[in-house]
Design a protein around this motif. Structure first.
Motif, PDB file in Angstrom:
ATOM      1  N   GLU A 107       0.662  -1.198   0.271  1.00  0.00           N
ATOM      2  CA  GLU A 107      -0.139  -0.028  -0.240  1.00  0.00           C
ATOM      3  C   GLU A 107       0.874   1.315   0.005  1.00  0.00           C
ATOM      4  O   GLU A 107       0.356   2.454  -0.551  1.00  0.00           O
ATOM      5  CB  GLU A 107      -0.914   0.110   1.198  1.00  0.00           C
ATOM      6  N   THR A 108       2.080   1.201   0.623  1.00  0.00           N
ATOM      7  CA  THR A 108       2.902   2.583   0.950  1.00  0.00           C
ATOM      8  C   THR A 108       4.059   2.229   0.351  1.00  0.00           C
ATOM      9  O   THR A 108       4.798   3.441   0.281  1.00  0.00           O
ATOM     10  CB  THR A 108       2.852   2.933   2.234  1.00  0.00           C
ATOM     11  N   GLY A 109       4.776   1.259   0.052  1.00  0.00           N
ATOM     12  CA  GLY A 109       5.853   1.060  -0.412  1.00  0.00           C
ATOM     13  C   GLY A 109       6.988   0.859   0.946  1.00  0.00           C
ATOM     14  O   GLY A 109       8.482   0.843   0.818  1.00  0.00           O
ATOM     15  N   VAL A 110       6.614   1.343   2.034  1.00  0.00           N
ATOM     16  CA  VAL A 110       7.277   1.454   3.299  1.00  0.00           C
ATOM     17  C   VAL A 110       7.671  -0.224   3.780  1.00  0.00           C
ATOM     18  O   VAL A 110       6.683  -1.013   3.874  1.00  0.00           O
ATOM     19  CB  VAL A 110       6.877   1.846   4.493  1.00  0.00           C
ATOM     20  N   ARG A 111       9.122  -0.541   3.873  1.00  0.00           N
ATOM     21  CA  ARG A 111       9.308  -1.939   4.050  1.00  0.00           C
ATOM     22  C   ARG A 111       9.834  -2.015   5.565  1.00  0.00           C
ATOM     23  O   ARG A 111      10.689  -1.180   6.096  1.00  0.00           O
ATOM     24  CB  ARG A 111      10.723  -2.304   3.362  1.00  0.00           C
ATOM     25  N   VAL A 112       9.366  -2.889   6.421  1.00  0.00           N
ATOM     26  CA  VAL A 112       9.682  -3.167   7.645  1.00  0.00           C
ATOM     27  C   VAL A 112       9.791  -4.853   7.606  1.00  0.00           C
ATOM     28  O   VAL A 112       9.547  -5.462   6.819  1.00  0.00           O
ATOM     29  CB  VAL A 112       8.941  -2.604   8.798  1.00  0.00           C
ATOM     30  N   LEU A 113      10.348  -5.474   8.772  1.00  0.00           N
ATOM     31  CA  LEU A 113      10.787  -6.635   9.097  1.00  0.00           C
ATOM     32  C   LEU A 113       9.721  -7.108   9.996  1.00  0.00           C
ATOM     33  O   LEU A 113       9.364  -6.311  10.751  1.00  0.00           O
ATOM     34  CB  LEU A 113      12.075  -7.027   9.628  1.00  0.00           C
ATOM     35  N   THR A 114       9.205  -8.504  10.059  1.00  0.00           N
ATOM     36  CA  THR A 114       8.482  -8.773  11.218  1.00  0.00           C
ATOM     37  C   THR A 114       8.991  -8.486  12.645  1.00  0.00           C
ATOM     38  O   THR A 114       8.313  -8.498  13.475  1.00  0.00           O
ATOM     39  CB  THR A 114       8.022 -10.407  10.549  1.00  0.00           C
ATOM     40  N   SER A 115      10.202  -8.603  12.476  1.00  0.00           N
ATOM     41  CA  SER A 115      10.985  -8.481  13.613  1.00  0.00           C
ATOM     42  C   SER A 115      10.944  -7.103  14.347  1.00  0.00           C
ATOM     43  O   SER A 115      11.211  -6.828  15.454  1.00  0.00           O
ATOM     44  CB  SER A 115      12.322  -8.836  13.802  1.00  0.00           C
ATOM     45  N   ASP A 116      10.471  -6.203  13.621  1.00  0.00           N
ATOM     46  CA  ASP A 116      10.432  -4.782  13.765  1.00  0.00           C
ATOM     47  C   ASP A 116       9.007  -4.517  14.234  1.00  0.00           C
ATOM     48  O   ASP A 116       8.913  -3.390  14.856  1.00  0.00           O
ATOM     49  CB  ASP A 116      10.523  -3.902  12.547  1.00  0.00           C
ATOM     50  N   LEU A 117       8.070  -5.515  14.309  1.00  0.00           N
ATOM     51  CA  LEU A 117       6.813  -5.232  14.605  1.00  0.00           C
ATOM     52  C   LEU A 117       6.476  -5.448  16.160  1.00  0.00           C
ATOM     53  O   LEU A 117       6.949  -6.460  16.828  1.00  0.00           O
ATOM     54  CB  LEU A 117       5.795  -6.174  13.847  1.00  0.00           C
ATOM     55  N   ARG A 118       5.807  -4.580  16.761  1.00  0.00           N
ATOM     56  CA  ARG A 118       5.255  -4.749  18.218  1.00  0.00           C
ATOM     57  C   ARG A 118       3.856  -4.705  18.365  1.00  0.00           C
ATOM     58  O   ARG A 118       3.337  -3.665  17.908  1.00  0.00           O
ATOM     59  CB  ARG A 118       5.880  -3.436  19.360  1.00  0.00           C
ATOM     60  N   LEU A 119       3.379  -5.819  18.911  1.00  0.00           N
ATOM     61  CA  LEU A 119       1.825  -5.827  18.950  1.00  0.00           C
ATOM     62  C   LEU A 119       1.326  -5.102  19.844  1.00  0.00           C
ATOM     63  O   LEU A 119       1.553  -5.008  21.100  1.00  0.00           O
ATOM     64  CB  LEU A 119       1.484  -7.462  19.291  1.00  0.00           C
ATOM     65  N   VAL A 120       0.226  -4.212  19.508  1.00  0.00           N
ATOM     66  CA  VAL A 120      -0.513  -3.486  20.158  1.00  0.00           C
ATOM     67  C   VAL A 120      -1.678  -4.156  20.895  1.00  0.00           C
ATOM     68  O   VAL A 120      -1.657  -4.076  21.944  1.00  0.00           O
ATOM     69  CB  VAL A 120      -1.183  -2.237  19.395  1.00  0.00           C
ATOM     70  N   GLY A 121      -2.192  -5.014  20.072  1.00  0.00           N
ATOM     71  CA  GLY A 121      -3.222  -5.968  20.515  1.00  0.00           C
ATOM     72  C   GLY A 121      -4.023  -6.548  19.533  1.00  0.00           C
ATOM     73  O   GLY A 121      -3.933  -6.271  18.399  1.00  0.00           O
ATOM     74  N   ARG A 122      -4.858  -7.459  19.946  1.00  0.00           N
ATOM     75  CA  ARG A 122      -6.018  -8.046  18.998  1.00  0.00           C
ATOM     76  C   ARG A 122      -7.309  -8.053  19.300  1.00  0.00           C
ATOM     77  O   ARG A 122      -7.689  -8.076  20.607  1.00  0.00           O
ATOM     78  CB  ARG A 122      -5.467  -9.926  18.953  1.00  0.00           C
ATOM     79  N   PHE A 126      -3.208  -5.250  15.538  1.00  0.00           N
ATOM     80  CA  PHE A 126      -2.793  -4.081  15.317  1.00  0.00           C
ATOM     81  C   PHE A 126      -1.059  -3.955  15.793  1.00  0.00           C
ATOM     82  O   PHE A 126      -0.951  -4.606  17.024  1.00  0.00           O
ATOM     83  CB  PHE A 126      -3.369  -3.139  16.099  1.00  0.00           C
ATOM     84  N   TYR A 127      -0.191  -3.420  14.830  1.00  0.00           N
ATOM     85  CA  TYR A 127       1.314  -3.572  15.437  1.00  0.00           C
ATOM     86  C   TYR A 127       1.505  -2.143  15.130  1.00  0.00           C
ATOM     87  O   TYR A 127       1.084  -1.189  14.395  1.00  0.00           O
ATOM     88  CB  TYR A 127       1.968  -4.307  14.166  1.00  0.00           C
ATOM     89  N   VAL A 128       3.001  -1.829  15.986  1.00  0.00           N
ATOM     90  CA  VAL A 128       3.488  -0.524  15.652  1.00  0.00           C
ATOM     91  C   VAL A 128       5.054  -1.034  15.124  1.00  0.00           C
ATOM     92  O   VAL A 128       5.567  -2.064  15.621  1.00  0.00           O
ATOM     93  CB  VAL A 128       3.556   0.225  17.250  1.00  0.00           C
ATOM     94  N   ALA A 129       5.353  -0.113  14.200  1.00  0.00           N
ATOM     95  CA  ALA A 129       6.899  -0.254  13.633  1.00  0.00           C
ATOM     96  C   ALA A 129       7.492   0.852  13.532  1.00  0.00           C
ATOM     97  O   ALA A 129       6.786   1.841  13.208  1.00  0.00           O
ATOM     98  CB  ALA A 129       6.784  -1.027  12.470  1.00  0.00           C
ATOM     99  N   ARG A 130       8.862   0.908  13.964  1.00  0.00           N
ATOM    100  CA  ARG A 130       9.454   2.350  13.521  1.00  0.00           C
ATOM    101  C   ARG A 130      10.303   2.280  12.657  1.00  0.00           C
ATOM    102  O   ARG A 130      10.973   1.235  12.348  1.00  0.00           O
ATOM    103  CB  ARG A 130      10.345   2.239  15.009  1.00  0.00           C
ATOM    104  N   VAL A 131      10.316   3.291  11.874  1.00  0.00           N
ATOM    105  CA  VAL A 131      11.382   3.639  10.781  1.00  0.00           C
ATOM    106  C   VAL A 131      12.351   4.738  10.999  1.00  0.00           C
ATOM    107  O   VAL A 131      11.830   5.670  11.413  1.00  0.00           O
ATOM    108  CB  VAL A 131      10.461   3.597   9.295  1.00  0.00           C
TER     109      VAL A 131
END
Length: 170
Positions: free
Chosen positions: A86-101, A111-116
């Motif tokens: 959708e955006t072209g932004v690349r992150v790794l699954t290891s960059d994801l922090r779970l906010v919640g389900r 829902f996840y947070v990822a820092r770039v």
């Protein structure tokens, strides 16, 4: 898109060995598919919102990039793929922090947070996204409360907003 296949899961998110084709009119009662979303945070603390393409459901409303997990994908893999598509932004699954389900009618929403680093160059998919904005999280929350985000986001942000804020600020 109607050729997308989703793994069906139980309420705990465990795959049950069956699939569902996107767009099929009947979704099996008591089962779910995984939907994943990412709140991308730049170094300056701003978060990425995207505006849905006009032809989509909830067209011209804002959201965090999101989409359904395809057959065989984990939630994290789906979040990473949808963000990139959708955006072209690349992150790794290891960059994801779970906010919640959150359980929704036919989906388990993760829902996840990822820092770039820096200010990523965006490559928006015009079939999915017509606009983007880097905003303070408070602005995203305001848009959710004001009904400017796609309908499902109001209850999502109401339920996950406190944890989202803590992860964005961390």
């Amino acid at each position: 898109m109607d050729d997308e296949l989703w793994d069906l899961t139980d309420a705990a998110g465990a795959r049950i060995g069956r699939t569902h084709r996107r767009g099929d009119p009947t979704f099996p009662e008591g089962l779910f598919h995984i939907v994943a979303s990412v709140c991308v945070v730049r170094g300056d603390g701003l978060v990425l919102l995207t505006r849905r393409a006009e032809a989509k459901d909830w067209g011209l409303t804002w959201e965090f990039p999101a989409g359904s997990a395809l057959t065989g994908e984990t939630s994290g893999q789906a979040a990473v793929r949808e963000l990139q598509e959708e955006t072209g932004v690349r992150v790794l699954t290891s960059d994801l922090r779970l906010v919640g389900r959150l359980p929704e009618r036919t989906a388990l929403f993760d829902f996840y947070v990822a820092r770039v680093a820096g200010d990523p160059i965006l490559a928006l998919d015009p079939d999915e996204v017509c606009e983007s904005a880097w905003v303070p999280l408070a602005e995203a929350m305001r848009r959710g409360a004001a009904g400017e985000m796609a309908g499902p986001w109001t209850p999502r942000l109401e339920q996950l907003g406190v944890r989202l804020g803590a992860l964005v600020r961390a």
